[in-house]
Design a protein around this motif. Structure first.
Motif, short mmCIF file in Angstrom:
data_model
loop_
_atom_site.label_atom_id
_atom_site.label_comp_id
_atom_site.label_asym_id
_atom_site.label_seq_id
_atom_site.Cartn_x
_atom_site.Cartn_y
_atom_site.Cartn_z
N SER A 41 0.82 -1.22 0.00
CA SER A 41 0.00 0.00 0.00
C SER A 41 0.85 1.26 0.00
N ARG A 45 7.54 2.86 1.70
CA ARG A 45 7.84 2.10 2.90
C ARG A 45 8.05 0.61 2.59
N GLY A 59 -3.66 4.69 -12.82
CA GLY A 59 -4.26 5.42 -11.69
C GLY A 59 -3.43 5.25 -10.43
N HIS A 60 -3.02 4.03 -10.16
CA HIS A 60 -2.18 3.80 -8.99
C HIS A 60 -0.81 4.43 -9.16
N LEU A 62 -0.16 7.15 -10.83
CA LEU A 62 -0.30 8.60 -10.62
C LEU A 62 -0.47 8.93 -9.14
N ALA A 63 -1.15 8.04 -8.44
CA ALA A 63 -1.38 8.30 -7.02
C ALA A 63 -0.07 8.28 -6.22
N HIS A 64 0.91 7.54 -6.71
CA HIS A 64 2.16 7.36 -5.93
C HIS A 64 3.39 7.75 -6.74
N HIS A 85 -13.04 2.48 -14.43
CA HIS A 85 -13.79 3.63 -13.93
C HIS A 85 -13.74 4.79 -14.91
N ASP A 90 -11.72 10.72 -19.79
CA ASP A 90 -10.92 10.80 -18.56
C ASP A 90 -9.79 9.77 -18.58
N GLN B 268 -9.75 11.37 -12.60
CA GLN B 268 -9.00 10.11 -12.50
C GLN B 268 -9.53 9.31 -11.30
N GLU B 269 -10.59 8.58 -11.55
CA GLU B 269 -11.24 7.86 -10.45
C GLU B 269 -10.31 6.78 -9.87
N ASP B 270 -9.59 6.09 -10.74
CA ASP B 270 -8.64 5.08 -10.27
C ASP B 270 -7.64 5.69 -9.30
N MET B 271 -7.17 6.85 -9.69
CA MET B 271 -6.17 7.53 -8.86
C MET B 271 -6.79 7.95 -7.53
N LEU B 273 -9.27 6.57 -6.00
CA LEU B 273 -9.46 5.38 -5.18
C LEU B 273 -8.12 4.90 -4.61
N ALA B 274 -7.08 5.02 -5.42
CA ALA B 274 -5.76 4.58 -4.94
C ALA B 274 -5.31 5.44 -3.76
N VAL B 275 -5.53 6.74 -3.86
CA VAL B 275 -5.15 7.63 -2.74
C VAL B 275 -5.99 7.28 -1.51
N GLN B 277 -7.38 4.50 -0.80
CA GLN B 277 -6.98 3.19 -0.26
C GLN B 277 -5.71 3.34 0.59
N TYR B 278 -4.82 4.17 0.12
CA TYR B 278 -3.60 4.42 0.89
C TYR B 278 -3.96 4.99 2.26
N GLU B 281 -5.47 2.28 4.43
CA GLU B 281 -4.56 1.23 4.91
C GLU B 281 -3.45 1.76 5.81
N ASN B 282 -3.29 3.07 5.82
CA ASN B 282 -2.25 3.65 6.66
C ASN B 282 -2.83 4.58 7.71
N ARG B 315 -14.27 3.91 9.75
CA ARG B 315 -14.15 2.58 10.36
C ARG B 315 -12.68 2.17 10.49
N GLN B 316 -11.85 2.73 9.61
CA GLN B 316 -10.41 2.45 9.70
C GLN B 316 -9.74 3.41 10.68
N ARG B 317 -10.57 4.18 11.35
CA ARG B 317 -10.12 5.11 12.41
C ARG B 317 -9.34 6.31 11.87
N GLN B 346 -13.67 -2.09 -1.57
CA GLN B 346 -14.33 -2.07 -2.88
C GLN B 346 -15.82 -1.80 -2.73
#
Lengths: 589, 784
Positions: A41, A45, A59-60, A62-64, A85, A90, B268-271, B273-275, B277-278, B281-282, B315-317, B346
């Motif tokens: 994730s 790290r 997408g992932h 770009l996010a990182h 998506h 887009d 950029q919906e994928d992006m 969601l990726a952010v 998710q990060y 999870e963190n 819920r992930q606090r 998801q």
């Protein structure tokens, strides 16, 4: 001792959604069959824990991006075509953004890949260095066609079983795609979803005709998940099956065990991985499930079992999540699901059939009075599962027995008649029965012995001797009568191995099987007598009559004798494993 | 105690207090002072001393408590009053700051620091009042606090400039900002103010230049400036620039909320969601996800409608804002009557607002309406017409035409209310306001609606609070208006207003709802912002009291395809043209002799990608180059591609291209044209084609949307309808072949076509049938 990194498996970090078919198909690349996969994730790290990183989408990436650019390990970014998506515009903007961002700062450790040659050709004008993923391992072609559509929660398909064509349905994400590609030829339903078409083309890959099934000599690896159920039925059934597989398939069996009775497995010489439930740990169940799924997946990747099995009606989702984890896709799943469910039990658990390759129902002598969901419904009509019903499975069949003298000696019993009481399990309303048993045993001069169970409390009468008798069948020759609950294991062990008087005291706990029906069936067949906790007025007479039989040394010669055919069971398991067998080139000629 | 003892006592206390303060034991000094019997009235100097020393040492809360004692005694000195103002300002308690400073220094302090703090406090108060809406400051306060001021500090100057800016005193704010730039030449924030003012004034080129300057010169504000540049480029539909800026941002080490914002801005919906998710999870790792980032990410997701993800983060606090928590609490996830809890990330990501709240009646646990509800009515009752604005556009012109048509059809003025979300003059959102005011109906500017009680009832707040940001603001304002007016019919005009109108109508139990779309569906227009309305429209398409309309058959079919509805679900409510307005110019054009000079080709359209203005120019260049025609192109309109069009025109040799903005009078638009040419990629029912034909002009357009329905196609006066994907050369060839006969033809058939098919009476009657529920469903497509 020096540390040899090269001797360890290559560790691949996957940045993206673990449920993404692309993540699950990586392991099907031939050169990656020995790799270990981790879901990552935080690339900055987690890069220390892996040797290579695969990013599942632009997408992932770009996010990182800054973190990916700073990595010092190889990193492959998978570029996906449109279909997931957002709109096509887009999607195109996202690719433009990534192309421009990569052009701004060169990072030689970053490579780009696409799922298929077609996708590579389509995207290459924008990304000249793009490479297609390698072809996946070949799979067999004699499989049904299976539609996939990202917008549909379920897929319906047609499958042939035993010369009958059936219509089946399954949830979209039920199975790992490495499994799915072995089970079916996939068809992308949505023409607009080009990414799904790429995934399907990749997954279908090369299909070859399946050769005649040959005897499998390779030792089987079996990972048996044992829940912390009521009683010892789960453990003993799995031990019986494991023993049969050891005998007929040289199986290497490992137990993933939540049961408090794990010591029994250990004593029997099985390898166990002792686990804790969320309840044991007082953990937040979703958080526990996340960890358990990851740990289970890690174990599957290291053990590489041919089969994961689960004995029990309610399967925790961590099992399926683990089985869908990247790196866990070539494992069959066998659900050991006994019948005789209580008729009022919620049948929703049967939905889990869709995750299975095989539902193995251990036979039950009382099947003719089974009114539970496994009998009234057809759970195996989900997904790609098939079902077999074996003869009754009893661990006792695989065990040698003591002579009467040896058994008495081992149990430290003197002269006289001895009746074993095993009301076992952690549940039961035994107070009244227990009192009557003690009274009537005294009245008839029968000595009671209490079977010690890791799951049951000791007797209230401190004078009653307590014996640890596992497996019980080995000691039966030294016992003159048995009063027991009517769980699957006790019932079949006694009916198969014992000729003395048996009294069944069925429990009526909601989570358990229909013990009353099973006990009543045995009574109706004249195999045993029955005492019911909720019929106190008749209890005294019934127990008195039973104790009289014990004292008289009565025997029952008409009890049934059919039990699991280990060789046949092993053949079924071998056939299931063939679903996911790696195609051997020499077989195809 | 006699005087001597008192003095001795005082001296003793003073010594002890001084000693304690010297040792930085301020609490002990405060306790000692309190217990000594020397009140603030008795020994104000000692109290002040403790307050000052504590403040100097950074013990702000203690200093504040001591100052409070002095304040209650009415003995606060100027420096301490300033300290108290600063304390409240730091704590973002703008109201308390204003109260203390105005009480002590007056409404217009002469003390420079007091003026600075007061200015900043008023700005802070205004920004806190907005709650996500448009920021407004009081004009009177802004003028009072900024008149002839000496700029005390950059912070003071910024607050003063902003006070003016948000009071719509743009010129004054420009002047003050110039003064600030001169005073603080190294402070880039005044360049940023200039850029913002330029945006506000509708000068995007200047804004772009200034933001670029900020991005290039300031490391600290670089990402802010790049985000502004990106946002402006997206508004200008300059996808190349937007892509480059987004890439530049993607390479930066941005906070998580900024990275999420980048994903949301660029679709950029994928992006995104990726952010998310990060973050999920963190969540427990403050090194990976800071407290502020977690809160900001939650708010951004809520604004974008990722309702389930916000819950998942909780819920992930992940720490969420109070607003986000309140929205989640109101939604009652996991409770018997609430939404089910998502089992994993998801599932949570799929739980989007408003889709997850539909059908709304189920979400709100409202009883089912009886079959047949609502019954047809004799009269329409009170009608609330809702549109976004009255800017210079075809849909807005039609909106005013609708009001006029309804009045002409006999509806009393008192029965019609018009609500508009935005009538800002500085953004030209009020172009048709004079026309509408001339009709003398009640007009409600929703952005300035005076609401006595801004709170929503709990069951309404539960829905509205969970809506994505823009829709939420619209629905909130419109709901309050609806409670005042209690209309029998709500008619929403264009997608955004239709969404808000439909929502509020359902929340208010309004009897009849008409939702009129005025273009092709969002997927055809590639309008990302409108796609979230899809589930709403799908839900309403099934309701018996809701009528969905589009302004052309192809547009209706496009919406039906987008929504996945049966054919006939969306009615056609065609445009109306008041032919009398065009009669004089028609007579003039009819009588005039063919123009001998260059062919005057007009284009009346927004200067945006969908109108394909560059293809329009290239077609004319090909007509000139291939067919030897002299061309005088004239464009009427404004939009993001203006500079690009001018540059392209110069390249093509049209150096004298005229671009006129703000014209709406038919004579100014069409009077000097020989033909009207439209090359749009997407159109609903183009109003300009109707108007040009009403004037008798030959028209040519591409076969998109409702163009074929909008043009006369018989005889020599027929319009030219070209392929949708035609090239410039092909279009020029087609025009060259069509032009001689078209120009020579009698214009009467064009005028007659518009008179016959687009009469206001037809529009009014169709609307009235929908309002009263008397439209026969089998004839829904034949309302024109």
């Amino acid at each position: 001792m020096s540390f040899d990194r090269a001797a360890l498996p290559w560790r691949v970090g996957i940045l993206g959604d673990g449920a993404d078919p692309a993540a699950q198909l990586i392991e099907e690349q031939p050169e990656r069959s020995d790799h270990i996969f981790y879901l990552v994730s935080d690339p900055a790290r987690d890069a220390e824990m892996v040797d290579e990183l695969i990013v599942l989408s632009q997408g992932h990436a770009l996010a990182h991006l800054p973190a990916l650019q700073a990595l010092n390990i190889p990193c492959q970014i998978l570029l996906r075509r449109h279909g997931g998506h957002g709109s096509a515009a887009d999607w195109a903007a996202g690719l433009d953004m990534l192309a421009a961002a990569l052009a701004r700062s060169a990072a030689p450790h970053l490579t780009l890949a696409a799922l298929t040659p077609a996708a590579t050709e389509a995207l290459r004008p924008q990304f000249p260095a793009l490479r297609a993923w390698p072809d996946l391992r070949p799979v067999y072609d004699d499989v049904p066609r299976f539609p996939v559509d990202r917008n549909e929660a379920q897929s319906t398909f047609s499958i042939e079983f035993n010369d009958l064509r059936e219509s089946r349905r399954i949830e979209r994400d039920a199975l790992h795609w490495a499994r799915l590609r072995c089970l079916a030829q996939l068809i992308a339903r949505d023409p607009q979803d080009v990414d799904m078409q790429d995934l399907v083309a990749l997954a279908n890959g090369t299909r070859l005709p399946r050769p005649e099934l040959r005897p499998e000599d390779r030792p089987l690896r079996w990972l048996a998940v044992v829940p912390n159920g009521v009683g010892l039925g789960h453990i003993t059934r799995m031990m019986a099956l494991a023993t049969a597989l050891k005998q007929h398939r040289k199986a290497d069996v490992i137990f993933w065990c939540f049961s408090r009775a794990a010591e029994i497995l250990q004593a029997a010489g099985f390898q166990i991985v002792l686990r804790q439930t969320a309840q044991h740990l007082k953990a937040h169940p979703p958080a526990w499930r996340d960890w358990e799924s990851a740990e289970f997946a890690r174990a599957i990747q290291h053990i590489k079992p041919d089969v994961v099995s689960y004995d029990g009606a309610v399967i925790d989702p961590f099992v399926f999540r683990g089985l869908r984890h990247p790196g866990c896709g070539r494992t069959a799943f066998v659900w050991v699901l006994r019948g005789m469910m209580r008729p009022d039990a919620d049948p929703a658990f049967l939905e889990n059939a869709q995750y299975c390759d095989l539902i193995l129902e251990p036979g039950d002598f009382a099947v003719s009075v089974d009114r539970g969901a496994t009998r009234t419904r057809q759970p195996y009509l989900r997904g790609f599962s098939s079902k077999i019903t074996t003869q009754p499975v009893a661990f006792s069949r695989t065990q040698s027995k003591f002579s009467r003298r040896e058994a008495k000696k081992r149990m430290q019993l003197g002269w006289g008649k001895h009746c074993l009481v095993s009301l076992g399990g952690a549940f039961g309303d035994w107070d009244a029965i227990e009192a009557e048993i003690i009274a009537e045993a005294k009245a008839h001069g029968v000595t009671l012995i209490w079977a010690q169970s890791p799951l049951a409390p000791p007797p209230r009468d401190s004078d009653t001797p307590v014996r640890r008798l596992f497996p019980l069948s080995r000691y039966l020759a030294g016992i003159d009568g048995v009063i027991t609950a009517t769980g699957y294991n006790s019932f079949h062990e006694l009916m198969l191995e014992y000729t003395g008087p048996v009294m069944f005291a069925p429990t009526n706990h909601i989570r358990m099987d229909d013990q009353v029906a099973r006990a009543q069936f045995a009574a109706d067949q004249g195999w045993a007598s029955i005492v019911l906790a909720d019929q106190q007025s008749e209890m005294k007479g019934q127990i008195a009559a039973f104790m009289a039989e014990v004292q008289a040394g009565q025997t029952y010669e008409t009890r049934p004798d059919q039990s699991l055919d280990g060789a046949e069971f092993a053949r079924h398991i071998s056939a299931i494993c063939q679903r996911y067998a790696v195609v051997q080139p020499e077989w195809t000629t | 105690m006699d005087q001597g003892n008192l003095l001795h006592h005082f001296a003793q206390v003073r010594r002890q207090v001084t000693a304690l303060c010297h040792k930085e034991r301020f609490s002990a000094a405060h306790v000692l002072l309190t217990g000594s019997g020397l009140s603030a009235e008795d020994a104000p100097g000692l109290w002040e001393y403790v307050a000052r020393q504590a403040a100097l040492a950074g013990h702000d809360d203690l200093a504040h408590r001591v100052r409070e004692t002095l304040w209650q005694a009415g003995l606060l000195s100027d420096p301490l009053a300033l300290d108290e103002g600063a304390y409240y300002l730091e704590a973002e308690d703008a109201e308390a700051c204003i109260y203390v400073l105005e009480s002590h220094f007056g409404a217009l302090p002469t003390q420079p620091e007091a003026l600075e703090y007061l200015t900043r406090a008023h700005m802070l108060a205004a920004s806190r009042r907005t709650s996500g809406g448009k920021l407004r400051t009081s004009r009177a306060t802004a003028l009072r606090l900024t008149q002839n001021i000496e700029l005390n500090s950059p912070a003071h100057a910024i607050a003063a400039v902003d006070l003016l800016r948000f009071a719509d005193e743009i010129d004054r704010s420009v002047a003050l900002n110039a003064q600030a730039r001169a005073t603080f030449p190294d402070d880039i924030r005044f360049t940023m103010r200039d850029a913002r003012i330029a945006e506000q004034k509708g000068a995007p080129d200047t804004a772009l230049r200034l933001w670029r300057e900020v991005a290039d010169t300031s490391e600290r504000y670089r990402s802010d400036a790049l985000f502004k540049l990106l946002s402006l480029s997206l508004k200008r539909e300059d996808s190349a620039a937007a892509g480059a800026l987004a890439a530049e941002l993607a390479c930066l080490e941005l906070p998580l909320d900024a990275r999420l914002q980048l994903a949301l801005l660029t679709g950029q919906e994928d992006m995104a969601l990726a952010v998310s998710q990060y973050v999920s999870e963190n969540a427990g790792n403050s090194d990976a996800v800071s407290y502020a980032e977690g809160k900001a990410v939650g708010d951004l997701l809520l604004q974008a409608g990722y309702f389930g993800l916000v819950l998942w983060l909780r819920r992930q606090r992940v720490t969420l804002s109070e607003r986000a928590k309140a929205v989640l609490d109101a939604s009652r996830f996991g409770e018997e009557l609430g939404l089910p809890l998502p089992a994993n990330f998801q599932e949570a990501a799929a739980l989007r607002s408003p889709a997850c709240m539909l059908p709304l009646r189920d979400f709100m646990h409202l009883p089912e309406r009886p079959a047949g509800w609502p019954a047809p009515r004799q009269t329409a009752g009170r009608i609330l017409l809702v549109n976004s604005s009255l800017k210079a556009g075809g849909a807005e012109r039609q909106f005013v035409a609708l009001v006029r048509a309804l009045l002409d059809a006999g509806l009393p003025k008192s029965q019609i209310d018009v609500a508009l979300f935005n009538l800002d003059a500085d953004r030209a959102r009020d172009h048709f306001l004079p026309d509408l005011m001339a009709l003398d109906v009640s007009i409600h500017n929703l952005s300035q609606l005076q609401i006595a009680n801004p709170h929503l009832p709990q069951r309404i707040a539960r829905v509205v609070g969970a809506l994505p940001a823009g829709l939420q603001q619209d629905a909130r304002q419109l709901w309050h208006l609806c409670q005042d007016l209690r209309p029998d019919v709500i008619h929403g005009w264009q997608d955004r207003s239709a969404a808000a109108a439909g929502l509020v109508a359902e929340l208010s139990g309004t009897e009849r709802v008409v939702l009129s779309m005025r273009n092709m569906a969002p997927h055809t227009r590639q309008d990302r912002g409108l796609t979230l309305f899809k589930p709403l429209l799908q839900s309403w398409a099934r309701l018996p009291n809701v009528t969905l309309t589009a302004n052309a058959g192809p547009a209706a079919a496009d919406y039906e395809a987008w929504l996945g509805c049966d054919a006939g679900t969306v009615d056609v409510l065609r445009n109306a043209v008041n032919i009398d307005n065009f009669a004089p110019i028609f007579e003039q054009i009819k009588r005039r002799k063919p123009h001998q000079g260059p062919l005057r080709v007009g284009g009346v359209f927004r200067l945006a990608t969908n109108k394909r203005p560059l293809l329009w120019l290239e077609t004319l260049a090909a007509l000139r180059d291939t067919h030897g025609l002299q061309i005088a192109p004239q464009i009427y309109g404004d939009g993001p591609l203006r500079d690009q069009i001018i540059a392209h025109a110069a390249q093509l040799g049209f150096k004298d291209l005229m671009i006129t903005t703000g014209a709406s009078d038919p004579r100014a638009l069409y009077g000097d044209l020989d033909i009207l040419l439209l090359m749009s990629r997407v159109e609903g029912l183009p109003n300009v084609l109707l108007e040009a034909q009403a004037c008798g002009l030959p028209v040519a357009a591409c076969d998109v949307g409702g163009v074929r329905e909008a043009v006369q196609t018989r005889g020599d006066a027929s319009a030219l309808v070209m392929d949708a994907d035609i090239s410039a050369t092909e279009a020029a060839d087609a025009l060259a072949a069509w032009l001689p006969a078209a120009r020579a033809a009698d214009p009467q058939p064009r005028h007659g076509f518009v008179r016959t098919h687009f009469a206001p009476e037809t529009l009014a009657q169709a609307c009235l049938k929908a309002y009263t529920g008397t439209a026969h469903p089998l004839h829904r497509r034949s309302t024109a």
